[in-house]
Scaffold this active site. Structure first.
Site, PDB file in Angstrom:
ATOM      1  N   LYS A 194       0.844  -1.203   0.000  1.00 27.65           N
ATOM      2  CA  LYS A 194       0.000   0.000   0.000  1.00 27.65           C
ATOM      3  C   LYS A 194       0.880   1.255   0.000  1.00 27.65           C
ATOM      4  O   LYS A 194       0.707   2.151  -0.796  1.00 27.65           O
ATOM      5  CB  LYS A 194      -0.894  -0.040   1.228  1.00 27.65           C
ATOM      6  CG  LYS A 194      -1.827   1.129   1.377  1.00 27.65           C
ATOM      7  CD  LYS A 194      -2.760   0.871   2.547  1.00 27.65           C
ATOM      8  CE  LYS A 194      -3.641   2.055   2.826  1.00 27.65           C
ATOM      9  NZ  LYS A 194      -4.616   1.753   3.885  1.00 27.65           N
ATOM     10  N   GLU A 200      10.927  -4.049   4.410  1.00 28.50           N
ATOM     11  CA  GLU A 200      11.147  -5.445   4.002  1.00 28.50           C
ATOM     12  C   GLU A 200      10.773  -5.636   2.526  1.00 28.50           C
ATOM     13  O   GLU A 200      11.507  -6.268   1.750  1.00 28.50           O
ATOM     14  CB  GLU A 200      10.309  -6.401   4.854  1.00 28.50           C
ATOM     15  CG  GLU A 200      10.695  -6.469   6.318  1.00 28.50           C
ATOM     16  CD  GLU A 200       9.937  -5.462   7.171  1.00 28.50           C
ATOM     17  OE1 GLU A 200       9.486  -4.418   6.638  1.00 28.50           O
ATOM     18  OE2 GLU A 200       9.809  -5.712   8.388  1.00 28.50           O
ATOM     19  N   GLY A 254      -4.477  -2.562   5.079  1.00 27.86           N
ATOM     20  CA  GLY A 254      -3.623  -3.654   4.624  1.00 27.86           C
ATOM     21  C   GLY A 254      -4.193  -5.024   4.952  1.00 27.86           C
ATOM     22  O   GLY A 254      -4.237  -5.923   4.111  1.00 27.86           O
ATOM     23  N   ARG A 255      -4.673  -5.209   6.183  1.00 27.11           N
ATOM     24  CA  ARG A 255      -5.158  -6.538   6.588  1.00 27.11           C
ATOM     25  C   ARG A 255      -6.537  -6.858   6.018  1.00 27.11           C
ATOM     26  O   ARG A 255      -7.054  -7.942   6.222  1.00 27.11           O
ATOM     27  CB  ARG A 255      -5.146  -6.653   8.111  1.00 27.11           C
ATOM     28  CG  ARG A 255      -5.883  -5.543   8.851  1.00 27.11           C
ATOM     29  CD  ARG A 255      -5.521  -5.560  10.323  1.00 27.11           C
ATOM     30  NE  ARG A 255      -6.072  -4.441  11.061  1.00 27.11           N
ATOM     31  CZ  ARG A 255      -5.505  -3.249  11.175  1.00 27.11           C
ATOM     32  NH1 ARG A 255      -4.363  -2.998  10.550  1.00 27.11           N
ATOM     33  NH2 ARG A 255      -6.063  -2.294  11.895  1.00 27.11           N
ATOM     34  N   GLU A 340      -3.978  -6.962  15.104  1.00 29.39           N
ATOM     35  CA  GLU A 340      -3.616  -5.615  14.651  1.00 29.39           C
ATOM     36  C   GLU A 340      -4.832  -4.696  14.756  1.00 29.39           C
ATOM     37  O   GLU A 340      -4.700  -3.487  14.905  1.00 29.39           O
ATOM     38  CB  GLU A 340      -3.076  -5.649  13.218  1.00 29.39           C
ATOM     39  CG  GLU A 340      -2.205  -4.449  12.885  1.00 29.39           C
ATOM     40  CD  GLU A 340      -1.449  -4.570  11.573  1.00 29.39           C
ATOM     41  OE1 GLU A 340      -0.282  -4.147  11.513  1.00 29.39           O
ATOM     42  OE2 GLU A 340      -2.012  -5.084  10.587  1.00 29.39           O
ATOM     43  N   HIS A 371      -0.986 -33.247  18.712  1.00 31.76           N
ATOM     44  CA  HIS A 371       0.220 -33.945  19.163  1.00 31.76           C
ATOM     45  C   HIS A 371       1.272 -32.970  19.681  1.00 31.76           C
ATOM     46  O   HIS A 371       2.429 -33.333  19.821  1.00 31.76           O
ATOM     47  CB  HIS A 371       0.779 -34.794  18.018  1.00 31.76           C
ATOM     48  CG  HIS A 371      -0.210 -35.824  17.547  1.00 31.76           C
ATOM     49  ND1 HIS A 371      -0.354 -37.039  18.168  1.00 31.76           N
ATOM     50  CD2 HIS A 371      -1.139 -35.786  16.556  1.00 31.76           C
ATOM     51  CE1 HIS A 371      -1.318 -37.718  17.553  1.00 31.76           C
ATOM     52  NE2 HIS A 371      -1.813 -36.983  16.583  1.00 31.76           N
ATOM     53  N   LYS A 487       9.477   0.475  13.677  1.00 31.24           N
ATOM     54  CA  LYS A 487      10.002   0.827  12.347  1.00 31.24           C
ATOM     55  C   LYS A 487      10.902   2.053  12.446  1.00 31.24           C
ATOM     56  O   LYS A 487      11.974   2.105  11.841  1.00 31.24           O
ATOM     57  CB  LYS A 487       8.838   1.158  11.395  1.00 31.24           C
ATOM     58  CG  LYS A 487       7.929   0.008  11.032  1.00 31.24           C
ATOM     59  CD  LYS A 487       6.901   0.499  10.022  1.00 31.24           C
ATOM     60  CE  LYS A 487       5.773  -0.483   9.824  1.00 31.24           C
ATOM     61  NZ  LYS A 487       4.727   0.014   8.941  1.00 31.24           N
TER      62      LYS A 487
HETATM   63  O1  F6P Z   1       3.459  -2.848   9.732  1.00 36.70           O
HETATM   64  C1  F6P Z   1       2.141  -3.246   9.633  1.00 36.70           C
HETATM   65  C2  F6P Z   1       1.568  -2.900   8.318  1.00 36.70           C
HETATM   66  O2  F6P Z   1       1.315  -1.541   8.292  1.00 36.70           O
HETATM   67  C3  F6P Z   1       0.308  -3.701   8.020  1.00 36.70           C
HETATM   68  O3  F6P Z   1      -0.830  -3.124   8.487  1.00 36.70           O
HETATM   69  C4  F6P Z   1       0.377  -3.801   6.534  1.00 36.70           C
HETATM   70  O4  F6P Z   1      -0.446  -4.836   6.072  1.00 36.70           O
HETATM   71  C5  F6P Z   1       1.837  -4.055   6.332  1.00 36.70           C
HETATM   72  O5  F6P Z   1       2.469  -3.210   7.265  1.00 36.70           O
HETATM   73  C6  F6P Z   1       2.376  -3.832   4.950  1.00 36.70           C
HETATM   74  O6  F6P Z   1       2.246  -2.487   4.538  1.00 36.70           O
HETATM   75  P1  F6P Z   1       2.370  -2.087   3.027  1.00 36.70           P
HETATM   76  O7  F6P Z   1       1.264  -2.763   2.275  1.00 36.70           O
HETATM   77  O8  F6P Z   1       2.249  -0.601   3.015  1.00 36.70           O
HETATM   78  O9  F6P Z   1       3.703  -2.543   2.529  1.00 36.70           O
END
Ligand code: F6P
Length: 517
Positions: A194, A200, A254-255, A340, A371, A487
Site C-alpha cells: 500500500k 522489508e 492492509g489486513r 492488529e 500432538h 520501524k
Molecule cells: O506494519 C504493519 C503494516 O502496516 C500492516 O498493516 C500492513 O499490512 C503491512 O504493514 C504492509 O504495509 P504495506 O502494504 O504498506 O507494505
C-alpha cells in the site's frame, strides 16, 4: 465498562457445568447454531445460555451498533485517527457506495487486474519473451498473509496458470527459495505494498530486481514487475511500467486488502473466475451481516461469544484450529486481522479503554497440533476457548483419512467439554494425573466444502466479527499505530542514531557491531 447485567450473567455462568446448561434448556443448542453462505457456526459448547445471549445483543444495540454498522457499510469515516472510511467490502460489492468515486475506482481496477491476469494466463504477457510460469508476490503483513492463505487454500481450484510463490522475510533464503528452479525469463514479480515504503518489501523487491538483472540484463528486469500500491509514483520510480501498477486506495486497510488489487497474484495464479467466486462468497456474508437479525447473524454472534469469553469470563486468548491442511495458514492470517485491529487500549477519544481489547489469537493445523500444544489446552492451568474449523464433506468422504480427520475434531471438542475423572483405584496419584478437568469451551465453524465462495465468506465473517468487537470494546479497529515505533527505531539504528538507548540495548548493539561501547 461492562453493564451490570452482563456481569451478573457472567457470575452466574462462569463456573456453570456445560452439561447442566444443555440439560436445562433443550432449545439452547438451536439458539446457538446458525448457518449462512455454506458456513455453520455452532456455539453450543460455550458457557452461554439464551438469557445471556439476549443480554449481549441488547448491550450491542445499546452501543448504537445499527448506526455504526451503517456508517461502515456506507463509507462513513470509521477510521477516525486516520480520517478514512474502511471500504474493503466495495471490492466485493458489499458496501453501499453506488455511484461514488470508490465504486468507479473498484470497477476500473477490477477490469484492469482481470485483463492483466487473463493476458498472463493466456501466455500473451511475455516480459522475457516467454509465457509466465511463476508469479512471486513480494509483500508483508496484509500484503502477504491474505494472498498466501488463499493461494494455499485454493490451489486445487486453479484452472492451470502460473504457480504462485510468496516472499515476505528479509532472510535472503526466502527469495532464494521462491526463485529456485525457475527460468528467470518466465518470472513475474508482483510487489504488493500500500505504502510502497515498507522496508522489508522494498529491499526484497530490490534484491529480486538485482537477481533478475543478473540473468536477463538491467534493461529487461523492470518488465518482469507489476505492483499493487496506493503510491503509484513510488512504484513507477522503482521502474515498474505504469500500465502494470494497480491502484490500492488508502481506504482499504492492509489486513483487509486481499479483495483488492493485492489479490493480483491470486487472480493471475488461480484465475479471475476463482477470484471472483471468492469475492462473491464474501459479498454473501456482507449482505447477511447487513440484514440478518442480530441474534442469528454469524459475525455478530461470533463477536459476542468472543467478547463474552474475553471481557466477561476473562479468558485472554483464543486458539484457532483448522482441521484442513489447506487452511493451515488461517491462524496466522487471523492473528493479523484480529490482533492488529483489536490489540488496543485507548479509545478514539484518547481515554484509556475500560475493557481489555481483543484476545490473543494463536493456533495451528489439526490434527498435528493435537500432538503438540493440545496437552496445554486439556490440562494446563489456563482455560483457552478453541475455534475448530472443519469441512462438512470430510464426514462422509470416501477417503477414510478425511473421515478420521473430521472425527478427531469432534472428539477434541467433546474431550475439552467433558474431560475425564478417573477413579483413584490403586494409584490415586496416577489417576489424578491422567484425569482432565473438562469444562473447556469451544466453537465450531463448519464449511460445507472448502470452495472459493466459502473461504471468502469465512474471511468476511471474521472481518465483520472484528468490527463488532471493536464496537463492544470501544476502540478503532482500522489503525495500527503500535507497529510504527519499531520501524522508526530500526531506521534510526541503521542511520547510526544510537544514543538514548538503555544499557541492555546498547550492549546488544555493541556485541553485534552496530556501536562500540
Ligand atoms: O506494519 C504493519 C503494516 O502496516 C500492516 O498493516 C500492513 O499490512 C503491512 O504493514 C504492509 O504495509 P504495506 O502494504 O504498506 O507494505
Amino acid at each position: 465498562m461492562l453493564p451490570p447485567e452482563l456481569t451478573t450473567h457472567g457470575a452466574r455462568l462462569g463456573e456453570a457445568r456445560l452439561r447442566a446448561l444443555m440439560a436445562a434448556d433443550p432449545g439452547r443448542a438451536a439458539s446457538l447454531l446458525m448457518a449462512h453462505a455454506g458456513i455453520e457456526l455452532d456455539c453450543s459448547k460455550q458457557r452461554l445460555d439464551r438469557a445471556s445471549l439476549v443480554a449481549l445483543v441488547a448491550h450491542l444495540e445499546g452501543l448504537g451498533f445499527a448506526a455504526r454498522r451503517d456508517a461502515l457499510l456506507s463509507g462513513g469515516i470509521v477510521n477516525a485517527s486516520e480520517g478514512r472510511p474502511a471500504l474493503h467490502m466495495a471490492y466485493r460489492h458489499g458496501a453501499r457506495v453506488e455511484g461514488s468515486d470508490a465504486e468507479r475506482l473498484v470497477d476500473q481496477t477490477q477490469a484492469q487486474t482481470r485483463a492483466f491476469a487473463e493476458r498472463v494466463r493466456a501466455g500473451d504477457f511475455r516480459p522475457g519473451g516467454k509465457p509466465v510460469s511463476r508469479v512471486i508476490n513480494i509483500g508483508i503483513g496484509g500484503s502477504d498473509l491474505g494472498p498466501r492463505l488463499v493461494a494455499d487454500a485454493l490451489t486445487h481450484h486453479a484452472e492451470g496458470g502460473p504457480e504462485l510463490r510468496f516472499v515476505a522475510s528479509l532472510d535472503p533464503s526466502d527469495l532464494q527459495h521462491a526463485v529456485a528452479g525457475a527460468d528467470p525469463e518466465t518470472l513475474l514479480f508482483v510487489i504488493a505494498s500500500k505504502s510502497f515504503s515498507t522496508q522489508e518489501t522494498l529491499m526484497n523487491g530490490q534484491a529480486a530486481r538485482e537477481w533478475l538483472a543478473g540473468h536477463v540484463g538491467e534493461a529487461q528486469a523492470g518488465r518482469h514487475f507489476a505492483a499493487a500500491s496506493a503510491a503509484r509514483d513510488k512504484a513507477v520510480a522503482f521502474g515498474i511500467d505504469p500500465a502494470n501498477v494497480f491502484d490500492f486506495p488508502d481506504w482499504v486497510g492492509g489486513r483487509y486488502s486481499v479483495w483488492s488489487a493485492v489479490g493480483l497474484s491470486l487472480e493471475t495464479g488461480l484465475g479471475p473466475d476463482v477470484f471472483a467466486a471468492f469475492r462473491d462468497g464474501a459479498r454473501s456474508m456482507d449482505e447477511h451481516f447487513a440484514t440478518a437479525p442480530l441474534e442469528r447473524n454469524l459475525p455478530v454472534v461470533k463477536a459476542l461469544v468472543d467478547f463474552w469469553n474475553r471481557a466477561v469470563l476473562g479468558h485472554p486468548a483464543r486458539c484457532v484450529a483448522p482441521y484442513s491442511a489447506r487452511l493451515a495458514l488461517l491462524p496466522g492470517y487471523l492473528q493479523q486481522l484480529e490482533m492488529e485491529s483489536l490489540g488496543k487500549s485507548i479509545t478514539p477519544g484518547g481515554e484509556p479503554a475500560s475493557l481489555p481489547g481483543g484476545a490473543l489469537v494463536w493456533g495451528g493445523s489439526g490434527t498435528e497440533v493435537q500432538h503438540s500444544f493440545f496437552q496445554w489446552l486439556h490440562q494446563g492451568s489456563d482455560v483457552t476457548p478453541v475455534d475448530f474449523i472443519g469441512i462438512a464433506r470430510h464426514f462422509t468422504s470416501d477417503d477414510p483419512r478425511e473421515r478420521v480427520l473430521a472425527a478427531n475434531m469432534v472428539a477434541q471438542g467433546a474431550a475439552l467439554l467433558d474431560g475425564v475423572q478417573l477413579p483413584a483405584g490403586d494409584d490415586p496419584a496416577l489417576a489424578a494425573q491422567r484425569s482432565m478437568p473438562g469444562g473447556r469451551v469451544s466453537s465450531v465453524l463448519l464449511l460445507e466444502a472448502l470452495t472459493p465462495a466459502t473461504l471468502g465468506a469465512l474471511l468476511a465473517l471474521h472481518e465483520h466479527k472484528v468490527f463488532v468487537e471493536s464496537v463492544l470494546y470501544g476502540i478503532n479497529p482500522f489503525d495500527q499505530w503500535g507497529v510504527e515505533l519499531g520501524k522508526v527505531l530500526t531506521k534510526g539504528i541503521l542511520d547510526g542514531e544510537l544514543s538514548g538507548y538503555d544499557a541492555s540495548t546498547r550492549a546488544m548493539l555493541a556485541r553485534t557491531g552496530f556501536v562500540s561501547d
